[in-house]
Structure formats: structure tokens, C-alpha cells
Design a protein around this motif. Structure first.
Motif, mmCIF file in Angstrom:
data_model
loop_
_atom_site.group_PDB
_atom_site.id
_atom_site.type_symbol
_atom_site.label_atom_id
_atom_site.label_comp_id
_atom_site.label_asym_id
_atom_site.label_seq_id
_atom_site.Cartn_x
_atom_site.Cartn_y
_atom_site.Cartn_z
ATOM 1 N N GLU A 198 36.820 39.347 32.007
ATOM 2 C CA GLU A 198 38.064 38.813 32.550
ATOM 3 C C GLU A 198 38.293 39.332 33.978
ATOM 4 O O GLU A 198 38.701 38.574 34.868
ATOM 5 C CB GLU A 198 39.241 39.213 31.656
ATOM 6 N N THR A 199 37.970 40.614 34.189
ATOM 7 C CA THR A 199 38.129 41.198 35.523
ATOM 8 C C THR A 199 37.174 40.547 36.519
ATOM 9 O O THR A 199 37.527 40.279 37.676
ATOM 10 C CB THR A 199 37.881 42.716 35.470
ATOM 11 N N VAL A 200 35.942 40.289 36.060
ATOM 12 C CA VAL A 200 34.947 39.628 36.922
ATOM 13 C C VAL A 200 35.423 38.240 37.329
ATOM 14 O O VAL A 200 35.328 37.848 38.511
ATOM 15 C CB VAL A 200 33.586 39.544 36.201
ATOM 16 N N GLU A 201 35.951 37.498 36.377
ATOM 17 C CA GLU A 201 36.424 36.143 36.686
ATOM 18 C C GLU A 201 37.628 36.193 37.630
ATOM 19 O O GLU A 201 37.779 35.343 38.507
ATOM 20 C CB GLU A 201 36.774 35.406 35.393
ATOM 21 N N ARG A 202 38.465 37.223 37.439
ATOM 22 C CA ARG A 202 39.612 37.362 38.336
ATOM 23 C C ARG A 202 39.149 37.672 39.758
ATOM 24 O O ARG A 202 39.694 37.147 40.742
ATOM 25 C CB ARG A 202 40.528 38.477 37.831
ATOM 26 N N ALA A 203 38.122 38.507 39.869
ATOM 27 C CA ALA A 203 37.566 38.824 41.193
ATOM 28 C C ALA A 203 36.951 37.584 41.828
ATOM 29 O O ALA A 203 37.051 37.362 43.048
ATOM 30 C CB ALA A 203 36.523 39.932 41.062
ATOM 31 N N ASN A 204 36.317 36.771 40.984
ATOM 32 C CA ASN A 204 35.680 35.551 41.499
ATOM 33 C C ASN A 204 36.715 34.567 42.040
ATOM 34 O O ASN A 204 36.471 33.868 43.026
ATOM 35 C CB ASN A 204 34.863 34.904 40.379
ATOM 36 N N ARG A 205 37.900 34.553 41.368
ATOM 37 C CA ARG A 205 38.943 33.608 41.801
ATOM 38 C C ARG A 205 39.766 34.147 42.979
ATOM 39 O O ARG A 205 40.451 33.384 43.643
ATOM 40 C CB ARG A 205 39.881 33.315 40.624
ATOM 41 N N GLU A 206 39.694 35.439 43.229
ATOM 42 C CA GLU A 206 40.518 36.062 44.265
ATOM 43 C C GLU A 206 40.071 35.604 45.653
ATOM 44 O O GLU A 206 38.896 35.661 45.998
ATOM 45 C CB GLU A 206 40.417 37.593 44.156
ATOM 46 N N SER A 207 41.030 35.155 46.468
ATOM 47 C CA SER A 207 40.705 34.697 47.823
ATOM 48 C C SER A 207 40.872 35.807 48.857
ATOM 49 O O SER A 207 40.232 35.787 49.914
ATOM 50 C CB SER A 207 41.593 33.499 48.196
ATOM 51 N N ASP A 208 41.717 36.755 48.536
ATOM 52 C CA ASP A 208 41.927 37.886 49.454
ATOM 53 C C ASP A 208 40.732 38.819 49.374
ATOM 54 O O ASP A 208 40.410 39.361 48.310
ATOM 55 C CB ASP A 208 43.211 38.627 49.073
ATOM 56 N N ILE A 209 40.072 39.034 50.512
ATOM 57 C CA ILE A 209 38.829 39.819 50.528
ATOM 58 C C ILE A 209 39.084 41.251 50.086
ATOM 59 O O ILE A 209 38.323 41.822 49.299
ATOM 60 C CB ILE A 209 38.188 39.793 51.929
ATOM 61 N N GLU A 210 40.152 41.873 50.583
ATOM 62 C CA GLU A 210 40.418 43.257 50.247
ATOM 63 C C GLU A 210 40.706 43.426 48.752
ATOM 64 O O GLU A 210 40.210 44.357 48.103
ATOM 65 C CB GLU A 210 41.595 43.778 51.080
ATOM 66 N N LYS A 211 41.512 42.515 48.195
ATOM 67 C CA LYS A 211 41.808 42.593 46.762
ATOM 68 C C LYS A 211 40.547 42.358 45.924
ATOM 69 O O LYS A 211 40.327 42.987 44.891
ATOM 70 C CB LYS A 211 42.872 41.562 46.402
ATOM 71 N N LYS A 212 39.730 41.434 46.422
ATOM 72 C CA LYS A 212 38.475 41.167 45.707
ATOM 73 C C LYS A 212 37.601 42.407 45.719
ATOM 74 O O LYS A 212 36.976 42.767 44.698
ATOM 75 C CB LYS A 212 37.740 39.984 46.344
ATOM 76 N N MET A 213 37.551 43.110 46.852
ATOM 77 C CA MET A 213 36.743 44.332 46.950
ATOM 78 C C MET A 213 37.265 45.403 46.003
ATOM 79 O O MET A 213 36.502 46.114 45.344
ATOM 80 C CB MET A 213 36.746 44.848 48.386
ATOM 81 N N GLU A 214 38.600 45.527 45.893
ATOM 82 C CA GLU A 214 39.196 46.510 44.976
ATOM 83 C C GLU A 214 38.837 46.177 43.524
ATOM 84 O O GLU A 214 38.503 47.068 42.730
ATOM 85 C CB GLU A 214 40.705 46.526 45.155
ATOM 86 N N THR A 215 38.918 44.901 43.198
ATOM 87 C CA THR A 215 38.611 44.483 41.826
ATOM 88 C C THR A 215 37.145 44.746 41.496
ATOM 89 O O THR A 215 36.806 45.256 40.413
ATOM 90 C CB THR A 215 38.912 42.992 41.636
ATOM 91 N N LEU A 216 36.247 44.416 42.416
ATOM 92 C CA LEU A 216 34.822 44.673 42.193
ATOM 93 C C LEU A 216 34.533 46.159 42.093
ATOM 94 O O LEU A 216 33.665 46.590 41.317
ATOM 95 C CB LEU A 216 33.994 44.052 43.321
ATOM 96 N N ALA A 217 35.261 46.957 42.844
ATOM 97 C CA ALA A 217 35.063 48.415 42.786
ATOM 98 C C ALA A 217 35.447 48.950 41.410
ATOM 99 O O ALA A 217 34.786 49.849 40.867
ATOM 100 C CB ALA A 217 35.890 49.091 43.871
ATOM 101 N N SER A 218 36.547 48.388 40.837
ATOM 102 C CA SER A 218 36.966 48.844 39.493
ATOM 103 C C SER A 218 35.914 48.480 38.446
ATOM 104 O O SER A 218 35.692 49.225 37.491
ATOM 105 C CB SER A 218 38.312 48.234 39.131
ATOM 106 N N ILE A 219 35.267 47.306 38.663
ATOM 107 C CA ILE A 219 34.208 46.914 37.725
ATOM 108 C C ILE A 219 32.994 47.807 37.898
ATOM 109 O O ILE A 219 32.357 48.227 36.916
ATOM 110 C CB ILE A 219 33.819 45.442 37.953
ATOM 111 N N SER A 220 32.664 48.132 39.150
ATOM 112 C CA SER A 220 31.483 48.944 39.425
ATOM 113 C C SER A 220 31.593 50.330 38.805
ATOM 114 O O SER A 220 30.580 50.972 38.496
ATOM 115 C CB SER A 220 31.279 49.077 40.942
#
Length: 288
Positions: A198-220
Motif C-alpha cells: 500500500e505504501t509503494v502504491e501511495r509513493a507511485n501515485r505521489e506527484s510531490d517529489i519530496e513526499k515521494k522521496m520520504e515515502t520511498l525512504a520509509s519503505i527502504s
């Protein structure tokens, strides 16, 4: 043999009654030519013989009753032996031939079955004790020494079955608990993977680059402990193999494989998003 002797004695009753009647007749004849004192003596002797004959017949009756009781005891003993052997054969087969089950529910049902059968065994204790006591009485009355090992065998066989049933119930209690613990762990792993996906899909849908980076970092952050979680989960399932049927083992392997493949697929998806994000950052840097 005692029965045959008594039968022979009973066959002599008619002859004995005839002899008593003959003695009475002789006594009457002799009495006619005998003094009063002598007649009293004759009557006394005749009464003693008659009493002895009556006692003899009564003793035959008593001995016959005792023999019939003894025979009834032997018949009961033989019937009980047959019944107990059949009962032992049935319950020993139940607890020695343990069929492996597929799932936690099936294992739980099997555990309940073993518990119920163990209660039957515990409830049989008084019947076995009564048999042992009655057999000791028969041994005392008959003096047949061969009864001793038979009585001991029945008593020991029951005690062994009692212990075996207790061990089997305890073993299956552990089997059920282990499988239920695996099921709980499997549910937790599924929920964990669902959360990551669910987090991955949310990151994929996120248009804001900084928020997307934060989400990917939490997954990593899950990438390092993730393989250990998968490994521990796999070990938990594999420990069930020895106490699970072949079909059940295939089900477990399938679940473990599915969890591992979901994890690998999620990580591949995360890698793709990272690459895409890096490319976007590179384009942004070039644009700037």
C-alpha cells in the motif's frame, strides 16, 4: 473333574435310598425279636445312618453350588479377558497409529478426539481394578498359579496405555499450538506485506517529489530486516513439516513461497520506483 465326581455320587442316590429303605425294613424285622433296650439301640443306629446319608446328600448340594459359583467365576474371567483384550487392541491402535493432518483445524480436531479417547481410558480404570480384584479372588479359590501372569499382564497393559495416551495428548497439544502460532505469524506477514504494498502504491501515485522521496525512504527501511523476517517465517513453517501430512506440507510450502515471492515483487517494485525517482531527480537537476 469335581463335577464328574458329583455326578457319579448323584447317580448313586437311588441305590442309597434303596439301601436305606432296606435297612429300615431289616431294623423293623429285627426289632420284633429284640428287647426294648435293644430296639432303642437299633433305632439310634438307624437314625445315625439316616442322618449320615442326609448329611451326605446335603454336602453334595453344597459342593455343587460352590462348583457352579466357581465355574461362573471362570466363565466371567474368560469373558472379561476377551473383552479387555479387544478393548486394549482398539485403543492401542488409536494411540499408536497416529495419522498426520493437513491444517491447524484438522490437527485441533484430532487433539479433541485423542482427549475424548483418553477420558474413556481414565474411565476404564475402575473396570480394570474390579477385574484384577475378582481375578485375585479366583486365584485364591482355585489355586491356579497361571492366573498370576495374566492378571499382571492386564494391569501393566492398562498402565502402559494410560501413560501412552497422556503422552500422545501432550504431543498433539504441542503440534496444535505450533501450527496455530504459524498461522498467527502468517497472518502478521500478510498484513506486513499488505502495508508495504500500500505504501509503494501511495509513493507511485505521489506527484510531490519530496513526499515521494520520504515515502520511498520509509519503505527502504524495511529492506534490511525484511529478509530476516522472511527467513524466520520460513523456519517457523518448516518446523511443522515432521508433524504434518504430505498434502499439508505442500500447503505450507505454497504459503511460504507466496510470502517470499510477494516480498521479492515488492522489493523489485521499490527498485523500479527508486530508478524512476533518480531519473526524475537527474532531469530536474539538468533542468535547473
Amino acid at each position: 473333574r469335581k463335577r464328574q465326581i458329583l455326578t457319579d455320587l448323584r447317580n448313586n442316590k437311588e441305590e442309597g435310598d434303596y439301601k436305606m429303605a432296606e435297612l429300615d425294613e431289616m431294623c423293623g424285622k429285627v426289632s420284633k425279636s429284640t428287647s426294648r433296650r435293644g430296639c432303642d439301640k437299633l433305632r439310634q443306629e438307624n437314625a445315625e445312618v439316616r442322618e449320615s446319608w442326609s448329611t451326605h446328600l446335603a454336602l453334595i448340594e453344597d459342593v455343587e453350588i460352590n462348583i457352579e459359583k466357581g465355574i461362573a467365576q471362570w466363565e466371567q474371567f474368560n469373558n472379561d479377558i476377551t473383552t479387555h483384550h479387544e478393548w486394549f487392541k482398539l485403543f492401542e491402535g488409536i494411540f499408536r497409529n497416529q495419522n498426520l493432518q493437513d491444517t491447524a483445524n484438522q490437527k485441533g480436531a484430532k487433539l479433541q478426539e485423542y482427549r475424548a479417547k483418553r477420558e474413556d481410558i481414565v474411565g476404564q480404570e475402575k473396570t480394570i481394578d474390579d477385574f484384577v480384584n475378582n481375578s485375585h479372588n479366583l486365584l485364591h479359590n482355585s489355586g491356579v498359579e497361571r492366573l498370576k501372569p495374566v492378571i499382571t499382564q492386564i494391569s501393566n497393559r492398562y498402565q502402559l496405555l494410560h501413560v501412552l495416551s497422556k503422552e500422545v495428548v501432550s504431543k498433539w497439544q504441542g503440534i496444535v499450538e505450533d501450527h496455530e502460532a504459524y498461522c498467527t505469524r502468517h497472518t502478521e506477514m500478510e498484513a506486513w506485506l499488505d502495508s508495504i504494498q500500500e505504501t509503494v502504491e501511495r509513493a507511485n501515485r505521489e506527484s510531490d517529489i519530496e513526499k515521494k522521496m520520504e515515502t520511498l525512504a520509509s519503505i527502504s527501511s524495511e529492506q534490511d530486516p525484511g529478509p530476516l523476517k522472511i527467513s524466520n517465517f520460513s523456519a517457523t513453517g518448516e518446523r511443522l513439516f515432521p508433524d504434518t501430512s504430505s498434502h499439508g506440507r505442500e500447503l505450507l510450502r505454497g504459503e511460504i513461497k507466496e510470502v517470499r515471492e510477494r516480498w521479492e515483487a515488492v522489493m523489485r517494485r521499490v527498485g523500479e520506483l527508486h530508478k524512476r525517482q533518480d531519473a526524475q531527480l537527474q532531469h530536474w537537476t539538468s533542468y535547473q
